[in-house]
Design a protein around this motif. Structure first.
Motif, PDB file in Angstrom:
ATOM      1  N   ALA B 516       0.830  -1.203   0.000  1.00 13.05           N
ATOM      2  CA  ALA B 516       0.000   0.000   0.000  1.00 13.05           C
ATOM      3  C   ALA B 516       0.866   1.254   0.000  1.00 13.05           C
ATOM      4  O   ALA B 516       0.573   2.236  -0.692  1.00 13.05           O
ATOM      5  CB  ALA B 516      -0.922   0.005   1.214  1.00 13.05           C
ATOM      6  N   ASP B 520       1.624   4.220  -3.327  1.00 13.02           N
ATOM      7  CA  ASP B 520       0.762   5.374  -3.074  1.00 13.02           C
ATOM      8  C   ASP B 520       1.406   6.597  -3.726  1.00 13.02           C
ATOM      9  O   ASP B 520       2.610   6.792  -3.641  1.00 13.02           O
ATOM     10  CB  ASP B 520       0.625   5.592  -1.562  1.00 13.02           C
ATOM     11  CG  ASP B 520      -0.478   6.575  -1.250  1.00 13.02           C
ATOM     12  OD1 ASP B 520      -0.380   7.721  -1.729  1.00 13.02           O
ATOM     13  OD2 ASP B 520      -1.436   6.200  -0.544  1.00 13.02           O
ATOM     14  N   THR B 521       0.587   7.406  -4.372  1.00 12.92           N
ATOM     15  CA  THR B 521       1.152   8.588  -5.024  1.00 12.92           C
ATOM     16  C   THR B 521       0.653   9.883  -4.382  1.00 12.92           C
ATOM     17  O   THR B 521       0.883  10.963  -4.886  1.00 12.92           O
ATOM     18  CB  THR B 521       0.774   8.606  -6.517  1.00 12.92           C
ATOM     19  OG1 THR B 521      -0.644   8.569  -6.622  1.00 12.92           O
ATOM     20  CG2 THR B 521       1.371   7.424  -7.243  1.00 12.92           C
ATOM     21  N   THR B 522      -0.033   9.736  -3.263  1.00 11.23           N
ATOM     22  CA  THR B 522      -0.586  10.923  -2.615  1.00 11.23           C
ATOM     23  C   THR B 522       0.259  11.351  -1.439  1.00 11.23           C
ATOM     24  O   THR B 522       1.262  10.710  -1.120  1.00 11.23           O
ATOM     25  CB  THR B 522      -2.006  10.628  -2.084  1.00 11.23           C
ATOM     26  OG1 THR B 522      -1.885   9.723  -0.989  1.00 11.23           O
ATOM     27  CG2 THR B 522      -2.873  10.020  -3.166  1.00 11.23           C
ATOM     28  N   ARG B 525       1.387   8.974   1.515  1.00 14.15           N
ATOM     29  CA  ARG B 525       2.397   7.928   1.363  1.00 14.15           C
ATOM     30  C   ARG B 525       3.341   7.854   2.564  1.00 14.15           C
ATOM     31  O   ARG B 525       3.652   6.774   3.065  1.00 14.15           O
ATOM     32  CB  ARG B 525       3.217   8.195   0.095  1.00 14.15           C
ATOM     33  CG  ARG B 525       4.267   7.156  -0.188  1.00 14.15           C
ATOM     34  CD  ARG B 525       4.786   7.270  -1.600  1.00 14.15           C
ATOM     35  NE  ARG B 525       5.679   6.160  -1.927  1.00 14.15           N
ATOM     36  CZ  ARG B 525       7.005   6.266  -1.883  1.00 14.15           C
ATOM     37  NH1 ARG B 525       7.562   7.402  -1.523  1.00 14.15           N
ATOM     38  NH2 ARG B 525       7.765   5.232  -2.185  1.00 14.15           N
ATOM     39  N   LYS B 528       1.850   6.120   5.399  1.00 18.48           N
ATOM     40  CA  LYS B 528       1.728   4.674   5.152  1.00 18.48           C
ATOM     41  C   LYS B 528       3.082   3.978   5.329  1.00 18.48           C
ATOM     42  O   LYS B 528       3.156   2.864   5.861  1.00 18.48           O
ATOM     43  CB  LYS B 528       1.198   4.425   3.737  1.00 18.48           C
ATOM     44  CG  LYS B 528      -0.273   4.800   3.586  1.00 18.48           C
ATOM     45  CD  LYS B 528      -0.783   4.407   2.224  1.00 18.48           C
ATOM     46  CE  LYS B 528      -2.257   4.759   2.081  1.00 18.48           C
ATOM     47  NZ  LYS B 528      -2.749   4.495   0.735  1.00 18.48           N
TER      48      LYS B 528
END
Lengths: 324, 589, 287
Positions: B516, B520-522, B525, B528
């Motif tokens: 995950a 993630d590109t937001t 990230r 996470k």
């Protein structure tokens, strides 16, 4: 044999030389085959089934140990010293390494032996002459102490003292004589000194023991009664017959110095055969190792033969016996 | 890449140190910046602590000082600035599509390899395909490529897990390539930087049958060209056509030649420096602390230290006894008295190199998170040992491989003694480096897995995820979540990813968290990633140790090593685990 | 026994006392109230001699030097004595006999000696340990005693041809001498000639190298430790010297302690050996 004379002696030496080289390499070759982690595992462990078989074939590890050895021997005689095998599959010839490393090791060996002899012959005679006296004891204990210091410690000590504290000599490195002769000798002094110290101890002790024995000979009494000076007696009557064991040990150390200098060569970054043997051991290049050992064996036999001949000159009594 | 397939004794020796914090590096170098025009010319001798790889310049897996030698010859598409940012180097720009599924990489024009060939689109694609393992002997036939290409003989294939997210590479214009990805990824340049390991090589280096040639003479784009090569002694000479100039327009590099010499004994490296026989020498805090302290104390020498980016750890093998049991891992984690260990291994005569870590990575890394980190607690350790005994009926005992060096042995012994306090028995398994490396990272096609119960190493490094997450790839991943199974080459090699996973992770929760976070590109990230770190720490998946620091010592007339700027502007990382960048180094009279 | 001691000069007395102490330490070492040689004192790394709790100080890792020297005595003494005694006995017997009988036997012996000698000692030691004392399954390490035995074996193996060659060389010089030829022509038995005329004359050379070899063997065991095939737990003089080799520039006492003990022991061995020999051999030099 007697009738064949010099030729027979040479032939016999040659035969012995061949047997020694074969014996030592066969011994090592078979020993390597007994390694708990097999050679096949080391050199082809990472290959899949298909390429594994090809790889083993290429390295001749599919053959039985004796056939493997014989093929290696054939190549060795033909001047092909085998491959250095890269984990990825590439190979480079051992012969290249030998070409660059062997001359360096020979230089080192030569200097060490010369230095050791030049120092230990006078010391040996002197300590024998003064046997039991204070000066004999002082020198002897000094040598015992020196011989109980490992040469790598001694080398480091020299490097720190002469290389850094006094800054007289470079503490490491190697310069070839062709490049710069003065620098060559400057870089060689410390490694030669660290290798020569234990040899000086051995040679001096050996010569001392033999000179003491010779001094008990009747002809020494005779020489004394003729009124010859002690110095004259020692150097012209005693030294020669007393140096047989010294020569034996001298010859033994030829082989040891050619390849047994791993630690010192590494310490002073001298790219000789000892360094190469070290690399071969640590990167598990057993084919290369076998060829290095074979080269050392050839050198060992060569120098021993020369030493044997020299002993004959030094002490004619053994020469007669040897002919018998 | 490094350690996975070519070990360095120092690395494995490496249960040690950390840096004097990154900020020390820039602080100590203000004086050099004032100097006017750097002097051209000069030949220097540098003492290094690794031997060069047997496969010379064909090899992608050199580590530390040996990697530094390769880096004087080769360069990568990207570089890292001292502030951690990844910037284009041989590339001139990298532009993602909005969904981060395709990246267009524009190449710098006019860059030539030492053999005179151009670094062009075809060559860069060849390089990336080689990184992806396309030219490995064992996959080449199966991919239906030209049979002749099989003989390459380099092992760039070990980059497969790092490039596993790449789906395809294709040319888009005369100076640009497009890299298509399986999953959206915002940090692709960092992966292509590969912690300074992924080089561009001339097509001749990668050509069929090049293996024997590039052993002794690799052809890169770097400031220096190989002139003499052996495993213990390499000389590189100035590349007269180097593509970079300095700020004043002078040609780079300044030095005429560098002779890298393998000096096995750290004390001799220090002696060489002090006597001037060596102009520079590299040390590793893993086992060379005494020499580092000695050199740092010498007024006539200068030193430069690597930032806090090299995170040593002991990997638990989570697939076999005893560490498939969580209580066993907890016991060892609680018993790890880092302060004592650090004092013994990282300090000498009251001077220490580095600090004690409090996360699986250092403060500069995006994954840094103290939460869940298990600190020293003897009572809890003993309780966990008892719990382990209750679970299994056995006393907690395991083996720790250590190479033959005195320092590796000393580290292992100190570790064993610390464990003993909690009633844990550590049996030290002394083996040579080659054996340890090939056991922990069995070659890709052998079908074997790591059989050590614990494995000390320094795998994690850098400020991003490119040299952490690939080592966390799980055995449990199945396609499509196992990227190496998804790549063209991975399945042919039986799932390459697990091979750089000496911990043999197969924990579904960890997999999910890592997966995950990685794609993630937001802006979420970072959190996470930190969540993954927290989980790994809470469950004692690895045992972090004080991090490693590398130190270069210089004679005082050497300048420019700490003012190195990058082609795309900004200061470069003055010192890494492979040493300094020699491009801007010069000798001052 | 007491009278033998009394006849020694002062220095020999000191030396034999030293050897006696070493021999006693080899036996009782583990029972003395000293720190565990395998455990570092984390609170006191690299302390100088005469520090509290560490009479001879510690090395940079905090290992007590006195305890390591005392506990290392057992293994070092055992390895050196066994390999030099056994190797020397076998080697010199073979060397003397082969030089005496000459012919084919001598040829075979010389060849065998040369084969062993032509392999570098370190390579020989490493391969023997690798083959005989390495477990095929790395998770089951070989026992410490087996390691020690194989190290002894390989060092003995190295000693045999060295002393053998020296004995042979020395014998060659004596075997043709007038008194030997005379003894032969008088029909003296070979065995008697060897023991009466050859051995006493050859012994000095063997002694000279043999006593030096004791030190060399202890150091050689240390070199094997440097390469990772030494004594398993690293408690021996050689292993100790190898361990501190890298730090002695910075902490000299950690090297002086084991080297001094080793040097004193080698000197004592030689002195006592010399004394014993001179008691057996009353001939004197002529000048």
């Amino acid at each position: 044999m007697k009738r064949l004379g010099a030729l027979g002696s040479v032939l016999r030496q040659l035969g012995q030389a061949v047997v020694v080289v074969i014996g030592s390499t066969l011994f090592l070759s078979l020993l390597l085959r007994l390694l708990p982690v097999g050679l096949a595992e080391i050199y082809a462990g990472g290959f899949d089934e298909a390429s594994r078989a090809a790889r083993l074939k290429e390295l001749r590890l599919d053959k039985d140990p004796v056939t493997f050895y014989l093929l290696w021997l054939r190549d060795f005689v033909a001047g092909d010293f085998g491959p250095i095998v890269s984990p990825g599959g590439g190979t480079t010839p051992v012969a290249d390494k030998v070409g660059s490393a062997l001359p360096i090791s020979l230089q080192l060996m030569f200097y060490v032996q010369v230095v050791a002899l030049v120092v230990s012959v006078p010391l040996g005679i002197y300590t024998a002459y003064r046997s039991g006296k204070r000066s004999d004891k002082a020198i002897s204990y000094g040598l015992f102490t020196a011989s109980s210091i490992p040469n790598f410690v001694f080398g480091l000590l020299l490097a720190v003292f002469f290389g850094v504290t006094l800054a007289w000599l470079p503490p490491l490195g190697y310069v070839s004589p062709g490049e710069n002769l003065v620098e060559h000798f400057r870089t060689m002094i410390l490694p030669v000194a660290s290798l020569a110290i234990p040899l000086i101890a051995t040679y001096t002790r050996l010569l001392r023991a033999d000179v003491i024995a010779t001094l008990r000979e009747d002809y020494v009494t005779m020489a004394v009664s003729k009124g010859l000076s002690n110095k004259r007696i020692l150097f012209s009557h005693v030294l020669r017959p007393s140096s047989v064991t010294l020569f034996t040990s001298f010859a033994l150390n030829m082989g040891a110095l050619m390849g047994g200098t791993l630690v010192i060569e590494q310490l002073f970054t001298i790219p000789g055969l000892g360094s190469e043997i070290g690399i071969a051991i640590f990167s598990r290049q057993f084919f290369a190792l076998q060829s290095y050992v074979a080269i050392l064996a050839v050198g060992f036999v060569l120098f021993n033969t020369l030493a044997d001949i020299a002993v004959g000159f030094v002490d004619p009594r053994t020469r007669e016996r040897r002919r018998a | 890449m490094k350690h996975p397939f070519k070990g360095a004794s120092r690395k494995i020796a490496a249960i040690a140190a950390l840096s004097l914090v990154a900020s020390v590096v820039p602080a100590s170098m203000s004086s050099a910046a004032k100097v006017a025009a750097p002097k051209q010319g000069g030949d220097i001798t540098v003492g290094i602590f690794n031997t060069l790889p047997l496969e010379g310049f064909c090899f992608g897996n050199a580590s530390n000082a040996a990697l530094g030698v390769l880096k004087s010859v080769y360069e990568g598409l990207f570089e890292q600035r001292s502030d951690g940012r990844i910037v284009p180097h041989l590339a001139s720009a990298a532009t993602p599509t909005p969904d981060y599924k395709t990246w267009v990489i524009k190449l710098r024009s006019g860059v030539k390899y030492h053999d005179g060939t151009n670094m062009d689109v075809a060559n860069v694609i060849l390089n990336i395909q080689a990184l992806r393992g396309y030219y490995l002997a064992s996959v080449i036939g199966q991919l239906g490529q030209a049979a002749g290409a099989a003989a390459v003989g380099h092992t760039a294939g070990s980059a497969i897990p790092f490039t596993a997210n790449i789906k395809d590479v294709r040319p888009v214009s005369a100076d640009s390539i497009a890299i298509e990805l399986w999953n959206s990824q915002i940090d692709l340049p960092e992966y292509l930087y590969g912690s300074g390991r992924f080089f561009m090589r001339s097509s001749g280096d990668l050509a069929p049958g090049a293996a024997s040639k590039c052993v002794s003479k690799g052809s890169g784009t770097g400031p220096f060209m190989v002139s003499k090569y052996s495993q213990t002694d390499v000389t590189v000479v100035r590349n007269p056509n180097y593509w970079r100039k300095d700020k004043a327009g002078n040609v780079l590099p300044y030095l005429n030649s560098i002779n890298f010499k393998y000096v096995n004994q750290a004390t001799q490296r220090a002696n060489g420096l002090k006597s001037g026989t060596l102009d520079a020498a590299m040390f590793s805090s893993a086992g060379e602390i005494k020499q580092i302290v000695n050199v740092q104390a010498n007024k006539s020498l200068k030193t430069i230290a690597s930032p806090d980016d090299y995170y040593a750890m002991n990997m638990f093998n989570t697939a076999i006894e005893p560490f498939n049991n969580k209580n066993a891992r907890l016991a060892v984690s609680y018993a790890m008295d880092r302060e004592t260990f650090y004092k013994q291994r990282n300090c000498f005569q009251g001077k220490c190199v580095g600090t004690i870590n409090d996360s699986i990575v250092g403060k500069r890394n995006v994954m840094y998170n103290k939460q869940g980190f298990i600190g020293y607690d003897l009572a809890k350790a003993k309780a966990a040992v008892a719990a382990y005994k209750k679970d299994t009926g056995k006393d907690l005992a395991f083996q720790l491989p250590a190479d033959t060096s005195a320092e590796a042995q000393a580290s292992a012994k100190a570790f064993a003694q610390i464990m003993k306090k909690a009633g844990i028995t550590v049996n030290i398994l002394t083996q040579d480096t080659a054996t340890i490396t090939s056991t922990a990272f069995p070659p890709p096609t052998s079908g074997k897995v790591n059989t050590y119960q614990m494995y000390p190493t320094t795998l994690f490094e850098g400020t991003g995820t490119s040299f952490t997450l690939p080592f966390l790839q799980s055995n449990g991943y199945s396609a499509p979540n196992n990227l190496t199974l998804k790549s063209a080459v991975g399945p042919l090699l039986g799932g390459f990813g697990r091979l750089i996973n000496p911990a043999r992770f197969s924990d579904p929760t960890q997999d999910a968290l890592v997966w995950a976070a990685q794609f993630d590109t937001t802006s979420a990230r970072r959190d996470k990633l930190r969540a993954a770190t927290k989980y790994i720490q809470e469950n004692a998946m690895v045992l972090p140790q004080p991090t490693i620091q590398y130190v270069y010592g210089f004679t005082s007339n050497m300048k420019g090593f700490d003012t190195f700027t990058l082609a795309s502007g900004g200061r470069g990382r003055a010192m890494t685990n492979s040493g300094v960048n020699w491009t801007g180094v010069y000798i001052e009279n | 026994m007491r009278s033998a001691f009394r006849r020694m000069d002062l220095f020999t007395k000191v030396c034999s006392t030293w050897l006696a102490i070493i021999a006693i330490l080899a036996v009782v070492g583990p029972f003395l109230p000293l720190p565990d040689p395998r455990e570092a004192d984390f609170a006191a790394p690299g302390v100088k001699p005469f520090s509290p709790g560490h009479l001879l100080g510690t090395d940079s890792n905090g290992y007590d030097l006195l305890s390591n020297v005392v506990n290392g005595t057992r293994v070092s003494l055992m390895i050196s004595l066994v390999s030099v005694l056994v190797g020397g006995l076998i080697g010199s017997s073979i060397g003397i006999i082969s030089a005496y009988v000459r012919g084919r036997f001598d040829g075979i012996v010389s060849t065998l000696f040369n084969i062993i000698l032509s392999i570098p000692n370190l390579v020989l030691g490493l391969s023997l340990v690798a083959v005989l004392a390495t477990s095929p399954d790395p998770s089951i390490p070989v026992s410490s005693n087996r390691r020690i035995f194989v190290i002894m074996l390989s060092l003995t193996f190295v000693i045999i041809p060295i002393l053998g060659r020296i004995a042979r060389g020395a014998t060659l010089a004596w075997v043709n001498r007038e008194f030997v030829v005379a003894a032969r022509s008088m029909g003296m038995r070979d065995k008697d000639i060897i023991f009466k005329h050859i051995v006493p004359n050859v012994l000095p050379a063997i002694y000279s190298v043999g006593f030096l070899a004791i030190g060399v063997v202890i150091v050689a065991e240390g070199s094997l430790s440097l390469l990772g095939v030494g004594v398993v737990d690293g408690v021996s003089w050689g292993a100790m010297i190898a361990r501190v080799a890298g730090e002695f520039t910075y902490l000299p006492h950690s090297m002086y302690v084991p080297v001094t003990v080793l040097a004193l022991s080698v000197i004592a061995c030689n002195q006592v050996g010399d004394h014993l020999r001179s008691r057996l051999d009353l001939r004197e030099g002529k000048i």
